[in-house]
Design a protein around this motif. Structure first.
Motif, PDB file in Angstrom:
ATOM      1  N   ASP A  50      25.879  27.001 -32.707  1.00  0.00           N
ATOM      2  CA  ASP A  50      25.630  26.273 -31.464  1.00  0.00           C
ATOM      3  C   ASP A  50      26.000  27.191 -30.304  1.00  0.00           C
ATOM      4  O   ASP A  50      27.184  27.449 -30.051  1.00  0.00           O
ATOM      5  CB  ASP A  50      26.448  24.980 -31.429  1.00  0.00           C
ATOM      6  CG  ASP A  50      26.181  24.153 -30.188  1.00  0.00           C
ATOM      7  OD1 ASP A  50      25.130  24.347 -29.553  1.00  0.00           O
ATOM      8  OD2 ASP A  50      27.031  23.294 -29.855  1.00  0.00           O
ATOM      9  N   VAL A  51      24.989  27.690 -29.591  1.00  0.00           N
ATOM     10  CA  VAL A  51      25.189  28.647 -28.505  1.00  0.00           C
ATOM     11  C   VAL A  51      25.394  27.887 -27.203  1.00  0.00           C
ATOM     12  O   VAL A  51      24.629  26.994 -26.864  1.00  0.00           O
ATOM     13  CB  VAL A  51      23.982  29.598 -28.398  1.00  0.00           C
ATOM     14  CG1 VAL A  51      24.121  30.513 -27.183  1.00  0.00           C
ATOM     15  CG2 VAL A  51      23.840  30.414 -29.666  1.00  0.00           C
ATOM     16  N   ALA A  52      26.440  28.279 -26.443  1.00  0.00           N
ATOM     17  CA  ALA A  52      26.845  27.561 -25.226  1.00  0.00           C
ATOM     18  C   ALA A  52      27.193  26.123 -25.600  1.00  0.00           C
ATOM     19  O   ALA A  52      26.656  25.161 -25.064  1.00  0.00           O
ATOM     20  CB  ALA A  52      25.766  27.620 -24.147  1.00  0.00           C
ATOM     21  N   THR A  53      28.131  25.988 -26.494  1.00  0.00           N
ATOM     22  CA  THR A  53      28.477  24.692 -27.075  1.00  0.00           C
ATOM     23  C   THR A  53      29.104  23.736 -26.075  1.00  0.00           C
ATOM     24  O   THR A  53      29.089  22.524 -26.276  1.00  0.00           O
ATOM     25  CB  THR A  53      29.403  24.874 -28.297  1.00  0.00           C
ATOM     26  OG1 THR A  53      29.531  23.646 -28.989  1.00  0.00           O
ATOM     27  CG2 THR A  53      30.779  25.375 -27.887  1.00  0.00           C
ATOM     28  N   GLY A  54      29.652  24.251 -24.959  1.00  0.00           N
ATOM     29  CA  GLY A  54      30.342  23.367 -24.021  1.00  0.00           C
ATOM     30  C   GLY A  54      31.503  22.681 -24.705  1.00  0.00           C
ATOM     31  O   GLY A  54      32.290  23.316 -25.411  1.00  0.00           O
ATOM     32  N   ALA A  55      31.612  21.379 -24.527  1.00  0.00           N
ATOM     33  CA  ALA A  55      32.697  20.628 -25.162  1.00  0.00           C
ATOM     34  C   ALA A  55      32.370  20.234 -26.600  1.00  0.00           C
ATOM     35  O   ALA A  55      33.104  19.471 -27.214  1.00  0.00           O
ATOM     36  CB  ALA A  55      33.021  19.388 -24.336  1.00  0.00           C
ATOM     37  N   GLY A  56      31.259  20.745 -27.135  1.00  0.00           N
ATOM     38  CA  GLY A  56      30.985  20.602 -28.561  1.00  0.00           C
ATOM     39  C   GLY A  56      30.219  19.367 -28.973  1.00  0.00           C
ATOM     40  O   GLY A  56      30.379  18.901 -30.106  1.00  0.00           O
ATOM     41  N   ALA A  57      29.337  18.856 -28.113  1.00  0.00           N
ATOM     42  CA  ALA A  57      28.575  17.652 -28.481  1.00  0.00           C
ATOM     43  C   ALA A  57      27.712  17.895 -29.717  1.00  0.00           C
ATOM     44  O   ALA A  57      27.780  17.147 -30.695  1.00  0.00           O
ATOM     45  CB  ALA A  57      27.717  17.183 -27.305  1.00  0.00           C
ATOM     46  N   LEU A  58      26.888  18.942 -29.681  1.00  0.00           N
ATOM     47  CA  LEU A  58      26.033  19.252 -30.840  1.00  0.00           C
ATOM     48  C   LEU A  58      26.866  19.737 -32.008  1.00  0.00           C
ATOM     49  O   LEU A  58      26.608  19.377 -33.163  1.00  0.00           O
ATOM     50  CB  LEU A  58      24.973  20.290 -30.451  1.00  0.00           C
ATOM     51  CG  LEU A  58      23.880  20.678 -31.452  1.00  0.00           C
ATOM     52  CD1 LEU A  58      24.310  21.613 -32.532  1.00  0.00           C
ATOM     53  CD2 LEU A  58      23.194  19.453 -32.022  1.00  0.00           C
ATOM     54  N   GLY A  71      30.492  26.896 -33.054  1.00  0.00           N
ATOM     55  CA  GLY A  71      30.007  26.897 -31.684  1.00  0.00           C
ATOM     56  C   GLY A  71      30.630  28.019 -30.895  1.00  0.00           C
ATOM     57  O   GLY A  71      31.791  28.390 -31.120  1.00  0.00           O
ATOM     58  N   ILE A  72      29.865  28.580 -29.956  1.00  0.00           N
ATOM     59  CA  ILE A  72      30.396  29.632 -29.091  1.00  0.00           C
ATOM     60  C   ILE A  72      30.133  29.252 -27.640  1.00  0.00           C
ATOM     61  O   ILE A  72      29.158  28.579 -27.317  1.00  0.00           O
ATOM     62  CB  ILE A  72      29.814  31.022 -29.426  1.00  0.00           C
ATOM     63  CG1 ILE A  72      28.310  31.107 -29.091  1.00  0.00           C
ATOM     64  CG2 ILE A  72      30.067  31.380 -30.891  1.00  0.00           C
ATOM     65  CD1 ILE A  72      27.999  31.756 -27.754  1.00  0.00           C
ATOM     66  N   ASP A  73      31.039  29.703 -26.768  1.00  0.00           N
ATOM     67  CA  ASP A  73      30.886  29.479 -25.333  1.00  0.00           C
ATOM     68  C   ASP A  73      31.721  30.524 -24.608  1.00  0.00           C
ATOM     69  O   ASP A  73      32.694  31.039 -25.161  1.00  0.00           O
ATOM     70  CB  ASP A  73      31.360  28.068 -24.958  1.00  0.00           C
ATOM     71  CG  ASP A  73      30.780  27.581 -23.641  1.00  0.00           C
ATOM     72  OD1 ASP A  73      29.831  26.776 -23.670  1.00  0.00           O
ATOM     73  OD2 ASP A  73      31.262  28.022 -22.572  1.00  0.00           O
ATOM     74  N   PHE A  74      31.349  30.828 -23.355  1.00  0.00           N
ATOM     75  CA  PHE A  74      32.121  31.822 -22.612  1.00  0.00           C
ATOM     76  C   PHE A  74      33.321  31.222 -21.893  1.00  0.00           C
ATOM     77  O   PHE A  74      34.130  31.938 -21.328  1.00  0.00           O
ATOM     78  CB  PHE A  74      31.232  32.611 -21.658  1.00  0.00           C
ATOM     79  CG  PHE A  74      30.754  31.885 -20.409  1.00  0.00           C
ATOM     80  CD1 PHE A  74      30.791  30.498 -20.289  1.00  0.00           C
ATOM     81  CD2 PHE A  74      30.237  32.612 -19.345  1.00  0.00           C
ATOM     82  CE1 PHE A  74      30.344  29.856 -19.148  1.00  0.00           C
ATOM     83  CE2 PHE A  74      29.788  31.985 -18.199  1.00  0.00           C
ATOM     84  CZ  PHE A  74      29.849  30.596 -18.090  1.00  0.00           C
ATOM     85  N   SER A  75      33.456  29.891 -21.923  1.00  0.00           N
ATOM     86  CA  SER A  75      34.574  29.211 -21.280  1.00  0.00           C
ATOM     87  C   SER A  75      35.672  28.915 -22.299  1.00  0.00           C
ATOM     88  O   SER A  75      35.472  28.100 -23.206  1.00  0.00           O
ATOM     89  CB  SER A  75      34.092  27.901 -20.652  1.00  0.00           C
ATOM     90  OG  SER A  75      35.180  27.031 -20.385  1.00  0.00           O
ATOM     91  N   PRO A  76      36.826  29.554 -22.175  1.00  0.00           N
ATOM     92  CA  PRO A  76      37.902  29.271 -23.136  1.00  0.00           C
ATOM     93  C   PRO A  76      38.310  27.804 -23.179  1.00  0.00           C
ATOM     94  O   PRO A  76      38.606  27.274 -24.251  1.00  0.00           O
ATOM     95  CB  PRO A  76      39.055  30.155 -22.633  1.00  0.00           C
ATOM     96  CG  PRO A  76      38.380  31.289 -21.916  1.00  0.00           C
ATOM     97  CD  PRO A  76      37.184  30.665 -21.256  1.00  0.00           C
ATOM     98  N   ALA A  77      38.323  27.141 -22.025  1.00  0.00           N
ATOM     99  CA  ALA A  77      38.727  25.730 -22.020  1.00  0.00           C
ATOM    100  C   ALA A  77      37.715  24.867 -22.758  1.00  0.00           C
ATOM    101  O   ALA A  77      38.088  23.939 -23.501  1.00  0.00           O
ATOM    102  CB  ALA A  77      38.903  25.241 -20.581  1.00  0.00           C
TER     103      ALA A  77
END
Length: 269
Positions: A50-58, A71-77
């Motif tokens: 899941d690319v750009a997962t955000g808070a992980g909905a998908l 999932g990966i995202d550039f935002s550590p939070a």
């Protein structure tokens, strides 16, 4: 002197919104993530990215569906939230900080790769498409979701209108204006990176009307990515939030209906 990145491309901006994003934005995006997951036919244990997962909905939906998902995202939070939510479904390491334009995975690592409303926001969206293509196994499936409306979806549409009314002489940036917000443009992007388009699903869902106070409290969440927001002083931001709240009072009972295009393509076997 190097100019600061636009908020939409700044991890710190998304870090500052992570908790509220998980509570508020997922209310809308999760509906489309569920539709995307239901549209694919993946076996138990499929390796899913899941690319750009955000808070992980998908990501959470994939983990619950039995996938070996990360999932990966550039935002550590955001990654912290995605990991916490996915691990609550099934223990394990499910999320990591990573640039979607330069994935740190070997070629042919995944059976399927999703990006739900993420890749179109990248500084180089085609690099994001290309990386997804690279890490897919032969025959693997790419699933990319974008908004049809150039201004986004749900409350973002209302905030765009508030900006136009309050600041008629200023340009109002739209995150989807660059490319991809039509089936033909999605197919074109897939072909550009060597993927074979399969289908594009048009999915419409409602964003339920929220109390008027929501629009006063969540202007940064819905519009903080915009360069216009960065240029407003606190008095202007307050006026902007009030204008959005006034528009919200006129919304129909069913809320704001938004259409997403969910494009699917395969890597040649």
């Amino acid at each position: 002197m190097t100019a600061p990145p636009q908020a939409i491309n700044d991890p710190a901006h998304w870090d500052s919104l992570a908790e509220r994003y998980a509570d508020e934005a997922d209310r809308l995006t999760r509906l489309y993530c569920e539709a995307a997951w239901q549209a694919v036919d993946l076996p138990q244990g499929a390796r899913v990215l899941d690319v750009a997962t955000g808070a992980g909905a998908l990501l959470g939906i994939a983990v619950k569906g039995g996938a070996d998902a990360i999932g990966i995202d550039f935002s550590p939070a955001m990654v912290g939230l995605a990991q916490e939510r996915a691990a609550a479904i099934r223990p394990g390491n499910h999320a990591m900080v990573m640039d979607g334009q330069k994935l740190d995975f070997p070629d042919a690592s995944f059976d399927a790769a999703f990006s739900m409303f993420g890749v179109f926001m990248f500084p180089d969206p085609i690099a994001g498409f290309a990386e997804i293509a690279r890490v897919l196994r032969p025959g693997g499936l790419a699933v990319i979701a974008v908004w049809e409306n150039a201004g986004g979806a749900g409350p973002a549409i209302l905030f765009q209108e508030a900006a136009r009314r309050l600041f008629p002489d200023r340009p109002i940036p739209t995150p989807m204006a660059r490319l991809f917000n039509s089936p033909a443009l999605l197919d074109q992007a897939f072909r550009e990176v060597g993927l074979e388009p399969q289908t594009v699903h048009s999915v419409e869902r409602p964003w339920p009307v929220q109390p008027v106070e929501w629009f006063r409290e969540n202007a940064k969440l819905a519009f903080g990515w915009s360069p216009l927001w960065r240029d407003l002083d606190e008095q202007q931001r307050t006026a902007f939030s009030e204008e959005a709240a006034a528009l919200a009072m006129k919304l129909p009972p069913e809320g704001i209906r938004s259409t997403a295009f969910i494009g699917m393509a395969r890597k040649p076997a």
